[in-house]
Design a protein around this motif. Sequence first.
Motif, PDB file in Angstrom:
ATOM      1  N   LEU A   1       0.814  -1.210   0.000  1.00 30.77           N
ATOM      2  CA  LEU A   1       0.000   0.000   0.000  1.00 30.77           C
ATOM      3  C   LEU A   1       0.849   1.262   0.000  1.00 30.77           C
ATOM      4  N   LYS A   2       1.576   1.452  -1.075  1.00 26.34           N
ATOM      5  CA  LYS A   2       2.383   2.655  -1.281  1.00 26.34           C
ATOM      6  C   LYS A   2       1.982   3.278  -2.612  1.00 26.34           C
ATOM      7  N   ARG A   3       2.091   4.593  -2.707  1.00 29.49           N
ATOM      8  CA  ARG A   3       1.693   5.323  -3.909  1.00 29.49           C
ATOM      9  C   ARG A   3       2.833   5.276  -4.938  1.00 29.49           C
ATOM     10  N   VAL A   4       2.950   4.119  -5.597  1.00 34.12           N
ATOM     11  CA  VAL A   4       4.006   3.861  -6.566  1.00 34.12           C
ATOM     12  C   VAL A   4       3.388   3.147  -7.767  1.00 34.12           C
ATOM     13  N   ILE A   5       3.724   3.624  -8.986  1.00 31.08           N
ATOM     14  CA  ILE A   5       3.255   2.969 -10.202  1.00 31.08           C
ATOM     15  C   ILE A   5       4.401   2.840 -11.197  1.00 31.08           C
ATOM     16  N   VAL A   6       4.264   1.874 -12.085  1.00 27.04           N
ATOM     17  CA  VAL A   6       5.133   1.765 -13.257  1.00 27.04           C
ATOM     18  C   VAL A   6       4.218   1.619 -14.468  1.00 27.04           C
ATOM     19  N   VAL A   7       4.636   2.243 -15.581  1.00 28.70           N
ATOM     20  CA  VAL A   7       3.849   2.215 -16.810  1.00 28.70           C
ATOM     21  C   VAL A   7       4.810   2.090 -17.990  1.00 28.70           C
ATOM     22  N   ASP A   8       4.449   1.230 -18.941  1.00 31.65           N
ATOM     23  CA  ASP A   8       5.188   1.147 -20.206  1.00 31.65           C
ATOM     24  C   ASP A   8       4.211   0.672 -21.272  1.00 31.65           C
ATOM     25  N   VAL A   9       3.735   1.602 -22.083  1.00 35.81           N
ATOM     26  CA  VAL A   9       2.764   1.254 -23.121  1.00 35.81           C
ATOM     27  C   VAL A   9       3.442   0.940 -24.458  1.00 35.81           C
ATOM     28  N   GLY A  10       4.773   0.850 -24.428  1.00 32.91           N
ATOM     29  CA  GLY A  10       5.487   0.484 -25.640  1.00 32.91           C
ATOM     30  C   GLY A  10       5.721   1.650 -26.584  1.00 32.91           C
ATOM     31  N   ASP A  11       5.648   2.874 -26.072  1.00 31.63           N
ATOM     32  CA  ASP A  11       5.908   4.043 -26.925  1.00 31.63           C
ATOM     33  C   ASP A  11       7.293   4.610 -26.633  1.00 31.63           C
ATOM     34  N   GLU A  12       7.542   5.818 -27.127  1.00 34.06           N
ATOM     35  CA  GLU A  12       8.866   6.426 -26.983  1.00 34.06           C
ATOM     36  C   GLU A  12       9.253   6.738 -25.544  1.00 34.06           C
ATOM     37  N   HIS A  13       8.288   6.767 -24.634  1.00 30.59           N
ATOM     38  CA  HIS A  13       8.591   7.051 -23.230  1.00 30.59           C
ATOM     39  C   HIS A  13       9.291   5.878 -22.542  1.00 30.59           C
ATOM     40  N   GLY A  14       9.046   4.657 -23.024  1.00 34.22           N
ATOM     41  CA  GLY A  14       9.611   3.479 -22.365  1.00 34.22           C
ATOM     42  C   GLY A  14       9.027   3.323 -20.971  1.00 34.22           C
ATOM     43  N   LEU A  15       9.820   2.776 -20.072  1.00 35.98           N
ATOM     44  CA  LEU A  15       9.367   2.553 -18.696  1.00 35.98           C
ATOM     45  C   LEU A  15       9.306   3.880 -17.950  1.00 35.98           C
ATOM     46  N   ILE A  16       8.140   4.143 -17.358  1.00 34.46           N
ATOM     47  CA  ILE A  16       7.963   5.332 -16.522  1.00 34.46           C
ATOM     48  C   ILE A  16       7.706   4.853 -15.101  1.00 34.46           C
ATOM     49  N   GLU A  17       8.577   5.255 -14.197  1.00 37.07           N
ATOM     50  CA  GLU A  17       8.389   4.984 -12.771  1.00 37.07           C
ATOM     51  C   GLU A  17       7.899   6.281 -12.145  1.00 37.07           C
TER      52      GLU A  17
END
Length: 163
Positions: A55-71
């Motif tokens: 229960l911490k406010r942490v996300i990771v996202v990678d939709v396969g675009d130019e941004h790559g992995l976003i922490e």
Amino acid sequence: MAIRLIVKDPDPVLRERAKEVTKFNANLHKLLRDMADTMYDAKGVGLAAPQIGILKRVIVVDVGDEHGLIEMVNPEIVEREGEQIGPEGCLSIPGLNGIVRRAQRVVVKGQDRDGNPFTIEAEGYLARAFQHEVDHLNGVLFTDIADEVYKIPESTGQEEEEE
């Protein structure tokens, strides 16, 4: 590489509000690495810490675009604009997809793994992923807000978009 167990609905941890992160240290860095490894292993495009029981406010996202992995730590959506309606799935709700209304464009403010503040503007699929993951931090699942929820056909065994 550490793959964590993904919590499945109806586990009550998915309904709780995650707590703000105040310590930016090696434990947080490990959590972020493990979350990315877990997301990629599950073939998802996003993962929130509550989905692995933390229960911490942490996300990771990678939709396969130019941004790559976003922490992003302590993410907050500070601007929403427009509307998009589309399919969503969730690694914590296997077998179901839904048609969900989201903002077309969002501005998200948060911190990186070292506590440095940053802002990202996202549109389309990336905006959808951010909204989905921030919802997880507030105990909201896509099935709560979907216009329609449906089972994924057995023949594919794949969710259209897993977040």
